[in-house]
Structure formats: C-alpha cells, structure tokens
Design an enzyme around this catalytic site. Structure first.
Site, short mmCIF file in Angstrom:
data_model
loop_
_atom_site.label_atom_id
_atom_site.label_comp_id
_atom_site.label_asym_id
_atom_site.label_seq_id
_atom_site.Cartn_x
_atom_site.Cartn_y
_atom_site.Cartn_z
N HIS A 119 3.76 -1.17 3.80
CA HIS A 119 3.21 0.15 3.46
C HIS A 119 4.37 1.10 3.17
O HIS A 119 5.32 1.19 3.96
CB HIS A 119 2.39 0.68 4.64
CG HIS A 119 1.69 1.97 4.37
ND1 HIS A 119 0.62 2.09 3.52
CD2 HIS A 119 1.93 3.23 4.85
CE1 HIS A 119 0.20 3.34 3.49
NE2 HIS A 119 0.99 4.06 4.28
N ASP A 153 -0.43 16.17 14.58
CA ASP A 153 0.60 16.98 15.21
C ASP A 153 0.03 18.32 15.65
O ASP A 153 -0.94 18.81 15.07
CB ASP A 153 1.75 17.23 14.23
CG ASP A 153 2.47 15.95 13.85
OD1 ASP A 153 2.55 15.05 14.71
OD2 ASP A 153 2.93 15.86 12.69
N SER A 182 0.86 -1.17 0.00
CA SER A 182 0.00 0.00 0.00
C SER A 182 0.90 1.22 0.00
O SER A 182 2.08 1.13 0.35
CB SER A 182 -0.95 0.00 1.20
OG SER A 182 -0.25 -0.15 2.42
N GLU A 209 1.33 5.67 0.59
CA GLU A 209 0.85 6.95 1.11
C GLU A 209 1.30 8.07 0.19
O GLU A 209 2.48 8.14 -0.20
CB GLU A 209 1.37 7.20 2.52
CG GLU A 209 0.93 8.56 3.09
CD GLU A 209 1.55 8.87 4.43
OE1 GLU A 209 1.14 8.23 5.42
OE2 GLU A 209 2.45 9.74 4.48
N LYS A 265 -6.80 1.82 20.79
CA LYS A 265 -7.34 2.21 19.48
C LYS A 265 -7.96 1.02 18.76
O LYS A 265 -9.02 1.15 18.12
CB LYS A 265 -6.23 2.86 18.63
CG LYS A 265 -5.77 4.22 19.17
CD LYS A 265 -4.83 4.93 18.23
CE LYS A 265 -3.45 4.33 18.22
NZ LYS A 265 -2.48 5.19 17.46
N PHE A 281 13.44 14.58 9.71
CA PHE A 281 12.11 14.04 9.94
C PHE A 281 12.15 12.95 11.01
O PHE A 281 11.31 12.88 11.91
CB PHE A 281 11.55 13.50 8.62
CG PHE A 281 10.12 13.06 8.68
CD1 PHE A 281 9.23 13.59 9.61
CD2 PHE A 281 9.65 12.11 7.79
CE1 PHE A 281 7.90 13.19 9.65
CE2 PHE A 281 8.32 11.69 7.84
CZ PHE A 281 7.45 12.23 8.77
N ARG A 303 7.08 10.80 -4.64
CA ARG A 303 8.23 10.55 -5.51
C ARG A 303 8.32 9.03 -5.67
O ARG A 303 8.89 8.35 -4.83
CB ARG A 303 9.51 11.14 -4.91
CG ARG A 303 9.45 12.67 -4.81
CD ARG A 303 10.75 13.27 -4.31
NE ARG A 303 10.68 14.72 -4.25
CZ ARG A 303 10.89 15.54 -5.25
NH1 ARG A 303 11.18 15.06 -6.45
NH2 ARG A 303 10.81 16.85 -5.08
#
Length: 287
Positions: A258, A101, A7, A9, A158, A209, A264
């Site tokens: 994932h 965030d 998958s 993102e 969750k 990051f 890109r």
C-alpha cells in the site's frame, strides 16, 4: 520475483488546485490496476463532504474500488454512521476505519459523549451494517501505546470486531514490519496485514511526520537522505530506497503493498515500475 498487488492512498482536495492535483494523481496511477484506493478523512471530520465526493468521483470516473476513511472524532454515533451511509449511497461500501487524531489544539483523543469510544466500536458497527472494513496497524509502536505488544493486542480486537484487513503505518526498516507480522501471527491474527510504504517526496516534512506518528527513521537512512538532498539526488534516492524496501518485503512473502501517495504520483509510479508493476493500459486510455 512475483509482482505484488498495490493499493494507493489519496487525500481530498481543499482548493481548485488541489482538485487538479488529485485528479492527475489518480489518472497517473489508475493504469497500474490497484486492488483498491482510499481517500483520507480530515481531523474531526473536517473533510467529510470532500472525502465522500472524492471517493464517489474516483469510483465512477476510473472504475476503481474505492474506500473512504472514517473516524470517530468529534461526532456522535448517529453522525458517524450517517457519513458511512453517505458513502454507501455514493456506491462505496469499503471503509478504512480509524479512531482519528485529536482535533487541532487538543492534547489527546476524547470520545464524543454520544460517540464511539474507540476504533473497535466503530469497526463493529460498520461490519454489522455490511461494510468491508480495513483498519490501521503499527509496526513501530503507536505514540500512545504502552508497548509494542499492546499494538498487536489492539489490532486483534479490531480484527475480531469485523475488520477484514489491516494496513500499516509507513515504516523504513523491513525487519520492523517482519517482526510485527510474526507477533501478529503468534497472537492468532489471520487477516492480511498489508505493509504501508511512503516514497519520500519531501525529506523535511517526512521527518516531521514520522516523529508525530512514531515511525522510526534509522540513523544511517537519515544520513543518506541528508547527503542525497545536499547532492541534488533526493528523488532518485527516494525511489531507490522505497524500491529496495518493497523488494525485501515481496521476497518475504508480502503480495500486496500500500502506497501513501500524498497526491504526488511520480515517485510511487517509479517504485511500482521498479517492482515490475507496469500500466495495464496506456495512460491515454484512462478516462
């Protein structure tokens, strides 16, 4: 070795150039027949409309199962659920539910006075309305977590609230994920936990990051990336590193990976090819 499901993102465009980049990224990766794809949601809902438009367009044009990201930052419950229903109206019933965030300039997350207090409440409300909900998970401890065990306990809350699957933050050491998976199983979490992989397109930005989100970069890997950049082999090394990590995860029973594409697609496509994930149709056959 079996070929894993995948998958991807993407993030919504903020300019005309960004729109072309998103479209070309989806076009490049759609032939790999992903299980689903997702489109991110900007801090404080800053890309709310763009995200809805992107998920609707991707699903309609490419026929892919598409999930919209949704957070509970700077929005009331009513506003947040209105966004979710906007996804539904666009034919999207899959949501990646995240706390989100803090807005730019804020030092910590603070719930909206009329909003969801946390991601658990958001998951429960979405599940009650019939959405298929996925959530985040953190093999390396979340920067705000008191301990690694706290991340596992929060994930269980969750899942118990109605999430069907978890997707992890990216990581670089397979043992970190495997230990996390073992702790989740011991805690009674039966839902699938999909490892998230980030093929390194820009080493400097990735280091920054990773520092912000708590993803640990092993010292030997940092040195290797520095050397690869110096020698002009950064992309080649990035594909090899991500493929080696993915291969180990598949060997350990991970049947779904994932990829964080950053719009890109080339490195992600190369890693998938190394794993034996080849296009289901020629690229020219994809609208």
């Amino acid at each position: 070795m079996s070929v894993p499901a995948v998958s991807f993102e993407f993030f919504p465009p903020k300019s005309l150039q960004g729109s072309f980049r998103l479209w070309e990224s989806v076009r490049a990766l759609a032939p790999l027949a992903p299980e689903w794809v997702s489109v991110t949601y900007g801090a404080g809902g800053s890309t709310r409309k763009l995200t809805r438009e992107a998920v609707a367009a991707i699903g309609g044009e490419f026929g892919l199962r598409t999930a919209g990201h949704l957070t509970c930052v700077d929005a009331s419950r009513e506003e947040t659920l209105e966004v979710a229903e906007g996804f539904r109206a666009a034919g999207v019933t899959d949501i990646v539910a995240l706390r989100g965030d803090p807005p730019e300039g804020a030092d910590a997350f603070r719930p909206h006075p009329d909003g969801f207090r946390d991601s658990v409440e958001l998951v429960g409300a979405l599940a009650d309305r019939g959405f298929r909900v996925r959530v985040g998970a953190y093999p390396d401890p979340h920067p705000e977590a008191r301990s690694a065990d706290a991340d596992v306990a929060w994930l269980k809350r969750k899942i118990d609230a109605g999430a069907c699957e978890a997707v992890t933050q990216f990581f670089f050491d397979p043992e970190v994920f495997l230990r996390f998976r073992d702790r989740c199983a011991a805690a009674g979490i039966a839902a699938p936990i999909v490892p998230g992989l980030l093929p390194v397109e820009n080493w400097g930005k990735t280091r920054s990051f990773a520092a912000r989100c708590g993803a640990v970069i092993p010292d030997d890997l940092a040195i290797a990336f520095d050397v690869a950049e110096r020698d002009g082999r950064a992309d080649l090394f990035a594909v090899a590193q991500a493929a080696e990590l993915a291969d180990r995860l598949v060997e350990e029973g991970c049947g779904h990976l994932h990829f964080y594409t950053l719009n890109r697609p080339d490195l992600t496509r190369d890693v998938c090819a190394a794993l034996g994930r080849v296009p289901a149709a020629p690229l020219s056959a994809v609208a």
